[in-house]
Every structure is written in C-alpha cells, then in structure tokens.
Design a protein around this motif. Structure first.
Motif, short mmCIF file in Angstrom:
data_model
loop_
_atom_site.label_atom_id
_atom_site.label_comp_id
_atom_site.label_asym_id
_atom_site.label_seq_id
_atom_site.Cartn_x
_atom_site.Cartn_y
_atom_site.Cartn_z
N UNK A 126 -37.20 24.42 17.71
CA UNK A 126 -35.81 23.97 17.70
C UNK A 126 -35.55 22.79 16.76
N UNK A 127 -36.58 21.99 16.50
CA UNK A 127 -36.39 20.84 15.61
C UNK A 127 -36.13 21.23 14.16
N UNK A 128 -36.35 22.49 13.82
CA UNK A 128 -36.21 22.89 12.41
C UNK A 128 -34.77 22.81 11.93
N UNK A 129 -33.82 22.75 12.87
CA UNK A 129 -32.41 22.63 12.49
C UNK A 129 -31.80 21.29 12.89
N UNK A 130 -32.63 20.32 13.21
CA UNK A 130 -32.15 18.95 13.42
C UNK A 130 -31.47 18.49 12.13
N UNK A 131 -30.22 18.05 12.22
CA UNK A 131 -29.44 17.75 11.00
C UNK A 131 -29.99 16.56 10.23
N UNK A 132 -30.89 15.81 10.85
CA UNK A 132 -31.43 14.61 10.20
C UNK A 132 -32.76 14.88 9.50
N UNK A 133 -33.60 15.68 10.14
CA UNK A 133 -34.95 15.87 9.60
C UNK A 133 -35.42 17.32 9.64
N UNK A 134 -34.55 18.23 10.00
CA UNK A 134 -34.96 19.62 10.21
C UNK A 134 -35.65 20.24 9.01
N UNK A 135 -36.80 20.86 9.28
CA UNK A 135 -37.61 21.38 8.20
C UNK A 135 -37.04 22.65 7.57
N UNK A 136 -36.17 23.35 8.28
CA UNK A 136 -35.61 24.59 7.74
C UNK A 136 -34.12 24.47 7.43
N UNK A 137 -33.64 23.25 7.31
CA UNK A 137 -32.24 23.07 6.95
C UNK A 137 -31.91 23.70 5.61
N UNK A 138 -32.87 23.71 4.70
CA UNK A 138 -32.63 24.28 3.37
C UNK A 138 -32.22 25.75 3.47
N UNK A 139 -32.72 26.45 4.49
CA UNK A 139 -32.37 27.86 4.64
C UNK A 139 -30.94 28.04 5.13
N UNK A 140 -30.30 26.94 5.51
CA UNK A 140 -28.88 26.94 5.89
C UNK A 140 -28.01 26.33 4.79
N UNK A 141 -28.64 25.98 3.66
CA UNK A 141 -27.91 25.32 2.59
C UNK A 141 -27.69 23.84 2.82
N UNK A 142 -28.43 23.26 3.78
CA UNK A 142 -28.21 21.87 4.19
C UNK A 142 -29.39 20.98 3.79
N UNK A 143 -29.17 19.68 3.91
CA UNK A 143 -30.21 18.69 3.66
C UNK A 143 -30.37 17.81 4.89
N UNK A 144 -31.57 17.26 5.07
CA UNK A 144 -31.80 16.33 6.17
C UNK A 144 -31.21 14.98 5.84
N UNK A 145 -30.26 14.52 6.63
CA UNK A 145 -29.56 13.27 6.30
C UNK A 145 -30.49 12.07 6.29
N UNK A 146 -31.59 12.14 7.05
CA UNK A 146 -32.51 11.00 7.12
C UNK A 146 -33.54 11.02 6.00
N UNK A 147 -33.63 12.12 5.27
CA UNK A 147 -34.67 12.21 4.24
C UNK A 147 -34.12 12.49 2.84
#
Length: 660
Positions: A523-544
């Motif tokens: 479930x952490x893969x879609x954490x908006x701050x550090x999620x490791x698979x955010x890129x697959x949603x077109x997103x970036x981790x706000x904390x990184x």
C-alpha cells in the motif's frame, strides 16, 4: 517482490514464462545421478525477456535484476520450500524483549568468491552488512523505503541531518555478531532481511571497484551464494555456474544455469525448445495454434503454477507529460482526457466496463482465465485479522464506503469481482454529465501502449479495448492502442524515470510484489510523498522530488492526501497486528473505492510443461529469496497432473503443520 511479490518490485514482461517455478530436463548430455541412483538433469535452461541491467543488489528493486542476483549473494535468512524463514548467512538470531534489537550470529568460515570461482581472500563477516547498508544510502538505493523508517537513525542519515554512519542502528559487535536497532517493534522485520538492501558487501572489494561495483559484468561483485555469473550478454544469453565452495551445497541440485533471450514473437517456439531439450521448461499458450501439439505429446503433462504474490494492474496517468505515443491531434483532446481520468465516476465506468476475465484469457485460454484473477492490490490471504483473511475486512469496508458502487462486489480471488456492463453505463453517464459541464468533449480517447512484437500482450490490450468500448460505447470512450517497439514500450512505461516521462493514458505494464510481510509493503507504493510506484500514475513523490512537485494539482484532484492519512494511522500501530492490519484494510478500501488503479491478476497461475519436482522451489510472499534456484530439484520425466496434484496436497499439509 514475489515473491514475487516480490518483491519485491517487482515488474515483469507479461509473456515470459515463470522460469523459477517451472524448470526441468535439459537433454541427455546434461544428466547425473541423484541420491537414489536415478538419472536427473544437472543443468537448468530457461528464457528471459528483459536484460540484466545491474548487479548492485543493495540498490535495484527490479525483479528482472533480482531474479539473477538472488542466486549470487546470500543474506541473513532465506525462504525454504515450505515458506519458512530459515538461516542463511545468519546461523541464529535473538530478539530483545522490547522488540527493538535483533542480533544475528553470522555463519563462520564462508568465503567471498570472485567471478572465476576463486577465494577472494576474505570471509563474510558482520562488517559486510554495515558496508552494504551504507553503500545503499550513498547510491540512493531504489529500496531505501524498505528500511529507511525502520532502522534507528537511518532516516536522519539519509536526509543529511546526521553525517556519522556510526550513529545508525546497524553494528558489527564483532566479526560474527550483527546487531540492528529499530525505531519501533516490527513483527515482520525478519522478512525484510530477504531483500537486497540488507545484504552484505565486502568493503575492500567495494573500494577497489569504485563506480564499477555492481555493473552487469561477472567481475563487478563478489559471490557467497549458490551460483556465480559467468556471462551476461544483452538480448542474448545469461549464464551461471555452481559455486563449488558454497556453504550449503547439498541444496544446490544442478551445475549450470542458462537464460536465453526470448522476445515473445514465437510463443509456440518455447514448447518446441522444451521438446528438443534446449529449455528446461516451457510456458504453453492454450490460444495458440501449437497448443494441440502440446496436448498430443503430453495429454496429462500440462500443469498450472499457483497464483503468486505480485499483483498486476491497469493504471491511470493522472498527470501525463509525454505525448509521443498518441492518437490525439489537439491540445484540447489531451486536456479533455486528463480531466476525465481525474473524475472518479469516469474511472468507475472503466473499472466496471473492463472484462478482466476475457483479458486474462488471451494469455492463458478460457480454461485458466479465472485462476489468477485478483480484485485487490494486497492479496486477500496475505495476512489475517483475528483469524480471517485480510480481504474479508477490505470487502466489508469497501461496501461501507459506497454501497451503490460496491454493495454487490465480491473480492474473492479467482473471479472478476467488478465487470458489470450495466453499472459501467450508469457511471459513464454520470461522468459525462459532469465533464461536459466543464467543457469536455466526448468521446474520450485513451492511449494504451503495447510492445508490438509480443503477440500475447497485443491480444490482451485488444481485449481491453473491445470490452471497455462495448461496455461504455465508442461515443463515450475510444481506446487507442499504440503499437511500439520493445525499446519504445519500455521507455514509455516500465523504464520511465519520472511520472512525466510516462507516455500513456492507461497502462497494463505495472505490477508489484511485496518486500516484506506487512500490508504496507503493497500500500505504501502510492503514498503521495514517497510512494515507489507513483511514476506509474504520472505522479512524483512530494518528499523526494527536486524542487516544486509538478503533480500537486493531480494529487489534489484525486484526494490522495486522504490516502496518506490512512497510511499514517496504520503505520503508527506496532503493538497489535490485528489493529494494524485492520487500519491498512481501511487504506486498501479507500484505494479501491477511488479507483486509483485496477487490480487485474497475480503473477503465475500459468500453464506449463515442466520437469521440476513439484514444490521444491523456495516459497514466500516477500523479498527475493523465494526466487532462488537453490532447493529446486529436477527430474527425468515430465511432471503430470496427477503428480502435481498429489504433491500440492502433501505440500499444503506440510505448510499447515509447519505453522502450528
């Protein structure tokens, strides 16, 4: 990954056979005598679809790399065929009463070996785990998320708040005693030790290699595992030889391993190679013209692998930034598609309009279409809450969130829990009304890329297009298939380095396997701050992300901070596993209710012909040790359905007995 699954991460080309669970005979010249005196293969031959890109096991999260280096380096613990965590380089371990300190006794006398199979001149010692973790941080490992908040002082060191690695909670008490100090108790900590970030590196060798350490060349690492890499030629061949000085040689059952590149253009060719002894095992394809030859040759020889821990899904691009692979002609069309994807009713329409069974049947045929269907990101049986499957709690919570949408949805695995064309029509009508009021013009065009050389993959996206368009109407949605070369496809999806580089509106290229046995690993893969698979949603981790987060507006549109809050609530619970898992069930239910992604199927659940002795492969939900070729035994004759079913029954009983 599957762990699969997983792991750990864990992405894999959709057509490639599950080699590690389906090995077999390699021809009459590659046989030896087993303990009973019978002839058994001593070489293992299989195929790969994606090149081995790095040997830096402390850095890479990709399954396509981990499938290899898990055979070259041993960590503290490993999975055995019953799924138990058993000693590897750690002979034993102790846990403090407060659950914060783990102390491992390192196996004495194990030598590091070079790529020629010679002793390097140094034992594997506790100091090597300290070196390994420091190197992972220095190289900004893709897997820091696994341990960053677990090990005392590590997060501060990563963030530069402290500069002395001695303050981090990993210590070599002496040469053969390793100690980790945690920030909080983690009942699942030992499962994390099966992932590469907690593997050893010899400091002297690391220094001597410099930036060349971990390059995809045999001499770029040292070895303490069952095999030594001898050859790695891109899009050609990867070869191993047995480590003759391996500490646990009795559990290594063949002398060589050979992976041959396969681009998926000729699925039936795999069976032909199996028959002539070129391959040890073959994925077979019930929809292909050659399947009749399989059944004619081995009418009782097609067995099905069990579903695995990795979950493959269809993802939405909430903030598309690249438009090289598109059928859209105007900026307005891009904008309209983006608005639609950010609309929950539109995503619900796609969810209910997508026939995942028909999609899966393109890969495994109608007979096996249900076997590996999955309706959740976290497998329903992954953990239990008060003795009941995790999925039961998720289903109850999902129905409570939106009874109209999900009141009749069942999340049980092995069936399509969502497909409902009538419901899909209701939600596309709702979405269209809201979107047209915002100036959006229909139909909405959705680009989906596919590797044009992979026949099965092409058929799957054609099925996706057919069922979504039939359910929603082409006056509402048109799915535009983008036929790409293999390299273009990987660049647009699997190998995209940022969210903005993802060149798709929807994609079936992603999947995830767990890195440790806790729902947070999924479930952490879609954490908006550090999620490791955010890129697959077109997103970036706000904390990184460096500088301003370009995906802030997209995250706000899909209310992803609500998900963050649920993750934070669950992650703060360490004294009660039932309460922790129940809180993570809330997060999973939110994820499904908001259709952030569409779960489709697990890994495995595939038809094959094989000569691997059933259930001799390591088993486990998480990490990379379940992908080892260690333990796997080969036999002379093809495995029959009767043999497999009997072995499955015995293995299941043995697993149940082992947990009592």
């Amino acid at each position: 990954m599957k762990v699969r699954k997983v792991l750990a991460t864990v992405l894999v080309s959709t057509f490639v056979l599950a080699a590690c669970s389906t090995g077999g005979d390699t021809g009459s010249s590659d046989k030896g005598k087993d303990e009973g005196g019978s002839t058994a293969p001593v070489a293992y031959n299989t195929v790969f679809a994606t090149d081995l890109e790095t040997l830096d096991y402390t850095v890479s999260q990709r399954k396509t790399n981990g499938d290899h280096f898990t055979n070259f380096v041993d960590g503290l613990l490993e999975n055995n065929p019953l799924g138990e965590l058993v000693p590897a380089m750690a002979e034993s371990w102790e846990v403090s009463e407060d659950g914060l300190t783990y102390t491992y006794k390192i196996r004495e006398g194990v030598q590091w070996m070079d790529s020629e199979g010679n002793e390097y001149g140094a034992e594997v010692t506790a100091h090597d785990w300290v070196t390994g973790l420091k190197h992972a941080v220095d190289k900004k490992s893709e897997t820091l998320y696994i341990v960053g908040n677990s090990i005392k002082g590590l997060s501060d060191y990563i963030e530069g708040k402290t500069s002395n690695f001695d303050e981090v909670g990993v210590k070599a008490v002496d040469d053969y005693t390793l100690e980790y100090t945690l920030n909080q108790p983690e009942s699942f900590w030992n499962s994390k030790t099966t992932y590469g970030i907690l593997y050893p590196i010899n400091e002297e060798f690391l220094t001597s290699k410099g930036d060349a350490f971990g390059q995809p060349s045999p001499d770029a690492i040292l070895y303490n595992g069952a095999y030594i890499l001898k050859n790695n030629t891109a899009k050609s061949v990867i070869e191993y030889e047995k480590n003759e000085d391996y500490w646990d040689a009795d559990n290594v059952h063949y002398d060589t391993v050979k992976w041959t590149y396969n681009d998926g253009k000729d699925p039936d060719g795999l069976f032909k190679q199996f028959e002539d002894g070129t391959l040890s095992a073959a994925r077979v394809y019930p929809n292909s013209p050659g399947y009749k030859d399989v059944l004619a040759a081995h009418p009782e020889g097609v067995t099905w692998s069990l579903p695995g821990g990795s979950t493959f899904n269809v993802t939405f691009n909430f903030n598309r930034g690249t438009f090289d692979a598109t059928s859209k002609k105007t900026e307005a069309e891009h904008t309209d598609t983006q608005k639609a994807i950010r609309n929950r009713d539109f995503r619900l329409a796609v969810l209910f309009g997508f026939d995942t069974r028909s999609y899966r049947a393109q890969n495994v045929g109608d007979e096996g279409a249900d076997r590996s269907l999955r309706n959740t990101l976290v497998p329903t049986q992954f953990v239990s809450i008060e003795g009941k499957p995790f999925g039961d709690a998720v289903e109850t919570k999902l129905r409570a969130l939106d009874g109209e949408a999900f009141g009749d949805v069942e999340l049980e695995e092995g069936q399509d829990g969502y497909f409902n064309a009538e419901k899909a029509k209701q939600y596309i009508e709702k979405a269209r009304k809201d979107l047209e009021a915002d100036g959006v013009k229909f139909p909405i065009h959705l680009d989906i890329p596919v590797d044009s050389t992979a026949e099965v993959s092409v058929n799957q996206v054609k099925s996706l297009k057919s069922t979504i368009e039939a359910s929603l109407g082409t006056d509402n949605v048109v799915v535009d298939i983008q036929m790409l070369s293999n390299d273009q496809y990987l660049q647009a999806t699997y190998q995209a380095t940022t969210g903005a580089a993802g060149d798709f509106d929807i994609s079936n290229a992603s999947g995830w396997g767990p890195d440790y046995v806790d729902p947070s690993s999924y479930l952490n893969i879609y954490d908006s701050r550090t999620g490791d698979m955010l890129k697959t949603l077109g997103l970036e981790g706000s904390a990184i992300v460096q500088g301003e987060d370009p995906s802030t507006a997209a995250k706000e549109a899909i209310k992803l901070t609500e998900y963050d809050a649920l993750l934070d609530k669950a992650s703060a619970i360490f004294d009660n596993d039932d309460a922790r898992f129940d809180a993570y069930a809330d997060a999973e239910a939110w994820l499904l209710n908001n259709v952030i992604q569409i779960p489709v199927n697990s890994d495995e659940g595939l038809p094959r012909v094989t000569k691997v002795v059933p259930f001799t492969k390591p088993d486990g939900w998480a990490g990379i040790t379940a992908d080892k070729l260690k333990y796997v035994k080969l036999q002379e004759d093809i495995v029959t359905v009767e043999q497999f079913d009997k072995a499955h029954e015995e293995w299941t009983a043995a697993k149940e007995a082992a947990t009592k």
